[in-house]
Design an enzyme around this catalytic site. Structure first.
Site, PDB file in Angstrom:
ATOM      1  N   TRP A 101       0.874  -1.193   0.000  1.00 21.46           N
ATOM      2  CA  TRP A 101       0.000   0.000   0.000  1.00 21.46           C
ATOM      3  C   TRP A 101       0.901   1.230   0.000  1.00 21.46           C
ATOM      4  O   TRP A 101       1.527   1.545   0.996  1.00 21.46           O
ATOM      5  CB  TRP A 101      -0.895  -0.029   1.230  1.00 21.46           C
ATOM      6  CG  TRP A 101      -1.785   1.145   1.450  1.00 21.46           C
ATOM      7  CD1 TRP A 101      -1.532   2.453   1.215  1.00 21.46           C
ATOM      8  CD2 TRP A 101      -3.113   1.114   1.994  1.00 21.46           C
ATOM      9  NE1 TRP A 101      -2.588   3.236   1.565  1.00 21.46           N
ATOM     10  CE2 TRP A 101      -3.578   2.441   2.045  1.00 21.46           C
ATOM     11  CE3 TRP A 101      -3.945   0.091   2.454  1.00 21.46           C
ATOM     12  CZ2 TRP A 101      -4.837   2.777   2.548  1.00 21.46           C
ATOM     13  CZ3 TRP A 101      -5.193   0.423   2.957  1.00 21.46           C
ATOM     14  CH2 TRP A 101      -5.634   1.750   2.990  1.00 21.46           C
ATOM     15  N   ASP A 102       0.933   1.910  -1.139  1.00 22.35           N
ATOM     16  CA  ASP A 102       1.840   3.042  -1.303  1.00 22.35           C
ATOM     17  C   ASP A 102       1.106   4.363  -1.083  1.00 22.35           C
ATOM     18  O   ASP A 102      -0.128   4.428  -1.111  1.00 22.35           O
ATOM     19  CB  ASP A 102       2.423   2.985  -2.723  1.00 22.35           C
ATOM     20  CG  ASP A 102       3.824   3.575  -2.807  1.00 22.35           C
ATOM     21  OD1 ASP A 102       4.188   4.346  -1.914  1.00 22.35           O
ATOM     22  OD2 ASP A 102       4.537   3.273  -3.782  1.00 22.35           O
TER      23      ASP A 102
ATOM     24  N   ASN B   8       2.217   8.425  -2.291  1.00 20.53           N
ATOM     25  CA  ASN B   8       3.332   9.183  -2.858  1.00 20.53           C
ATOM     26  C   ASN B   8       3.120  10.685  -2.975  1.00 20.53           C
ATOM     27  O   ASN B   8       3.868  11.360  -3.679  1.00 20.53           O
ATOM     28  CB  ASN B   8       3.690   8.613  -4.242  1.00 20.53           C
ATOM     29  CG  ASN B   8       4.345   7.248  -4.136  1.00 20.53           C
ATOM     30  OD1 ASN B   8       5.339   7.082  -3.439  1.00 20.53           O
ATOM     31  ND2 ASN B   8       3.778   6.255  -4.791  1.00 20.53           N
TER      32      ASN B   8
ATOM     33  N   ASP C  61      13.092   3.960  -0.472  1.00 21.46           N
ATOM     34  CA  ASP C  61      13.286   3.689  -1.900  1.00 21.46           C
ATOM     35  C   ASP C  61      14.765   3.541  -2.217  1.00 21.46           C
ATOM     36  O   ASP C  61      15.134   3.109  -3.309  1.00 21.46           O
ATOM     37  CB  ASP C  61      12.719   4.837  -2.742  1.00 21.46           C
ATOM     38  CG  ASP C  61      11.235   4.645  -3.012  1.00 21.46           C
ATOM     39  OD1 ASP C  61      10.697   3.575  -2.671  1.00 21.46           O
ATOM     40  OD2 ASP C  61      10.607   5.572  -3.558  1.00 21.46           O
TER      41      ASP C  61
HETATM   42  C1  GLA Z   1       7.018   4.504  -4.714  1.00 25.29           C
HETATM   43  C2  GLA Z   1       7.508   3.302  -3.949  1.00 25.29           C
HETATM   44  C3  GLA Z   1       8.323   2.406  -4.828  1.00 25.29           C
HETATM   45  C4  GLA Z   1       7.488   1.960  -6.019  1.00 25.29           C
HETATM   46  C5  GLA Z   1       6.953   3.176  -6.742  1.00 25.29           C
HETATM   47  C6  GLA Z   1       5.952   2.781  -7.795  1.00 25.29           C
HETATM   48  O1  GLA Z   1       8.077   5.332  -5.059  1.00 25.29           O
HETATM   49  O2  GLA Z   1       8.222   3.696  -2.831  1.00 25.29           O
HETATM   50  O3  GLA Z   1       8.776   1.282  -4.125  1.00 25.29           O
HETATM   51  O4  GLA Z   1       6.442   1.150  -5.569  1.00 25.29           O
HETATM   52  O5  GLA Z   1       6.303   4.078  -5.856  1.00 25.29           O
HETATM   53  O6  GLA Z   1       5.444   3.877  -8.456  1.00 25.29           O
END
Ligand code: GLA
Length: 738
Positions: A473-474, A476, A544
């Site tokens: 579950w991201d 951003n 990341d």
């Molecule tokens: C974020 C996450 C990454 C990946 C990207 C996908 O940056 O931290 O691990 O899942 O999104 O868009």
């Protein structure tokens, strides 16, 4: 042993477990005083041990004819504004008449043997003794309850405000907890950074005035983790006093220390009061999130051990507590958005051969998602890429003998999506103003139940009937233009908190409907690495940044509060995608062992030698992971202090240990080093990797394992040479004790 004792004569509460005591008393104006938080104490305890009336210059006093009782000179348990204390208050309530004054007096208390859960919010659970102290303000008819739960390794606090009056009031601030420490000889340790460099350790001595960390981004953030440690100057990993606090919350927070002119240090933590205003209508309650507080007199190692044990037992749900985590292969750094079913199945097949247990399909499987420009919000499968849908793909992965995992980012939406076209009003933001984007995406208004329900319904269409075992579950984009179209003007100050309650609601709906799905939280890496998330998602993507050398600091800093089993850690390709560094597969593996462990690279592109090495790594980790995921973690050398890092895990019974040593830059002609191991049984013998004969625990702990240097470019030992070296040892107790 955990207990809460109330001494009626002394008007003192003593909260105690084996390691710490916490003492609160009722002062002469019936407010609560904070008397002590530290090494566990023996009774009897008296108010006179902790406080004394002081007649000081330029103070304001509470009672006429008495010049020695001023709240400004007291150590307080939940300080209020405006009635002789001039320091920062723990709460601010705006009454109907525009006044922010209050007078909450002790009314009653309850000691309970069970803890009740918080509705709609993450909270600690399990075996605890509970104390609830009820305070009352007669003018506003408000009931303020301070709630404490005494666990084995921590004391957890929170606050509840109930409106018993006829008029609404506004809460401008309601901290989860506040304590006044009697001196200011502390250093504040915080875990700060940014994207790809989360939770670096910063330590600075307290100075008069306010020092704080906070987030006003709508998420706990990569910039400041919602945790803080106060340590003595002389405190190290192995000696000395330290206090740690961590909030069970994923939204805006404030952690603050104020040192006053009496050298008192006021430590408080809770929801950030910035941009917060909660309308509390008659008959309604508001609950703050919980703050975990722990103490040790024996060093940061023990403080972390307290947090780790507490989190593993009382934050992570029972179901996931003692479960080792599957070794995964994630396609993100292997393919980014450029994949189809054949490519995914080819990766998975190769992964299965190596021994991987879980294949994770990352971003790009839904809607029109071929880049980060579009697609978010359209949670239906892109059949051009995946003609057999998630159902078909998940079955193929299962046929390979692996579990299947899926990436989602439910809180967001892109332009040019079906969702944006059909429900433009779902957006967070003031419709009369421009809305800012981040990574081309916008935040959905999760403070609204209908938005949460809509996303849930979309996701169930994918998940029902598919064979999904894991979700990543991201999240951003942080919240900008915080404004909800559904809330009235005088409740816009509730948006940030309501948003995170909406996130928790969706977590709750998903985990209730799919109790067997393991969730890993993520927010551009470690941008929401907090105890609130961990309540629902027992592991989190740490960063990341997958470079092994960068990860030394990131994982070291993270481990100050969070246990290894919560830390997502993957081996990725070289040159590394974040810093372009070249490191050996061994070093990458050895660093990633200290977490959930997995791979994030194109396994189809690896040489057969590399594949053999990966197969060995996976085998090795499978043997080691129960220890790593359930044992106690020790930091032997810090990457923040030296060119070397060393970590170690020992099981509770001291039967086995796993030790790793890393060197960043190679040096010529170095001396032999000895790495002193911790936490073994000194009376027993241990078999150690590389030694034929077992070695006594006392020798390993007091003299150490020998680390022979390897010269640059000349292989003197079997260990890898050059920059970015790593070595690991497995220790197993021999049956015959000394
Ligand atoms: C974020 C996450 C990454 C990946 C990207 C996908 O940056 O931290 O691990 O899942 O999104 O868009």
């Amino acid at each position: 042993m955990k207990k809460v004792v109330f001494d009626e004569k002394e008007r003192l509460f003593h909260l105690k477990n084996d390691q710490m005591s916490y003492v609160v008393g009722v002062l002469m104006n019936k407010h609560l005083g904070h008397f002590y938080f530290g090494e566990s104490l023996n009774e009897p305890l008296k108010q006179s041990y902790f406080r004394t009336d002081q007649n000081k210059g330029l103070t304001a006093n509470v009672f006429e004819g008495n010049s020695s009782f001023s709240l400004n000179n007291e150590r307080l348990e939940y300080p209020c504004y405006g009635t002789t204390d001039f320091r920062q208050s723990a709460f601010d309530i705006l009454g109907e008449n525009g006044s922010t004054l209050s007078d909450f007096k002790y009314k009653t208390h309850r000691i309970l043997s069970e803890k009740t859960p918080l509705t709609g919010m993450p909270c600690s659970h399990g075996d605890a003794v509970v104390l609830e102290i009820e305070l009352y303000d007669d003018v506003m008819d408000l009931e303020l309850t301070l709630l404490y739960a005494v666990f084995n390794h921590a004391i957890v606090r929170r606050t509840r405000l109930k409106n018993d009056g006829d008029a609404s009031v506004y809460i401008d601030k309601l901290m989860s907890g506040s304590i006044d420490l009697p001196d200011n000889h502390w250093e504040m340790m915080q875990f700060s950074g940014d994207w790809a460099r989360e939770r670096a350790i910063y330590t600075s001595p307290l100075r008069p005035g306010i020092q704080s960390i906070y987030s006003n981004r709508g998420a706990s953030s990569a910039n400041h983790n919602p945790s803080l440690i106060l340590k003595r100057k002389e405190t190290t990993e192995f000696h000395g006093e330290a206090i740690g606090v961590s909030l069970i919350y994923s939204g805006n927070f404030l952690a603050q220390v104020e040192v006053d002119s009496n050298d008192i240090s006021r430590l408080m933590m809770g929801i950030s009061p910035d941009y917060f205003k909660w309308k509390l209508c008659p008959g309604k309650c508001f609950d703050s999130p919980e703050v975990v507080m722990t103490y040790t007199s024996t060093g940061l190692e023990q403080l972390s051990k307290n947090f780790h044990r507490f989190i593993r037992k009382h934050i992570i749900q029972d179901k996931w507590q003692n479960r080792v985590r599957p070794i995964l292969l994630n396609n993100w750094e292997a393919t980014y958005f450029d994949f189809d079913e054949d490519k995914i199945v080819a990766l998975a097949k190769e992964g299965a051969k190596l021994g991987v247990e879980l294949f994770v399909l990352d971003d790009g499987w839904f809607g029109n998602r071929d880049s980060d420009q579009t697609g978010l919000g359209d949670w239906f499968v892109n059949t051009q890429k995946l003609p057999n849908g998630i159902k078909g793909l998940s079955e193929k992965i299962h046929d390979l003998g692996m579990q299947f995992g899926l990436w989602i980012e439910p809180e967001m939406v892109n332009n040019q999506t079906k969702l944006m076209k059909e429900h433009p009003d779902f957006l967070m933001g003031d419709p009369s103003r421009k809305i800012s984007h981040g990574r081309n995406q916008y935040v959905l208004d999760f403070s609204r139940d209908d938005v949460v329900q809509h996303i849930f319904d979309q996701l169930t269409l994918v998940l029902d009937g598919s064979h999904v075992d894991y979700i990543k579950w991201d999240m951003n984009k942080n919240i900008t233009e915080a404004y909800s179209r559904q809330l009235p003007d005088d409740q816009q100050g509730e948006v940030f908190h309501r948003y995170i309650l909406g996130v928790y609601k969706l977590y709750d709906m998903l985990t209730t409907r799919y109790p067997n799905i393991l969730i890993e939280s993520c927010a551009s890496g470690g941008g929401r690495f907090d105890l609130g998330m961990m309540y629902y998602a027992p592991q989190a993507w740490t960063s990341d940044n997958t470079d092994a050398i960068e990860r030394l600091k990131i994982q070291h800093g993270t481990s100050m509060i969070y246990p290894l089993v919560t830390m997502g850690s993957h081996v990725s390709a070289i040159p590394n995608h974040q810093v372009a560094r070249m490191t050996s597969l061994k070093t990458r593996g050895d660093v990633a062992y200290f977490g959930t462990f997995g791979y994030e690279l194109d396994v189809t592109q690896m040489s057969s030698a590399e594949k053999n090495e990966m197969t060995e790594q996976i085998k090795y980790f499978k043997n080691m992971r129960r220890l790593i995921h359930t044992g106690d973690f020790y930091r032997l050398l810090s990457p923040f202090e030296t060119n070397e890092t060393a970590w170690q895990v020992v099981d509770e019974e001291k039967e086995e240990a796993f030790v790793a040593w890393f060197k960043v830059l190679a040096k010529p002609n170095e001396a032999i080093k000895y790495l002193k191991i911790r936490g073994l049984d000194e009376h027993d013998l241990y078999y150690v990797t590389g030694y034929d004969e077992p070695i006594s625990g006392s020798v390993l702990m007091n003299h150490g394992i020998m680390i022979r240097p390897s010269f640059n470019g000349v292989e003197k030992t079997k260990a890898p040479i050059g920059d970015f070296q790593s070595r690991v040892w497995y220790l197993k107790k021999a049956n015959n004790s000394q």
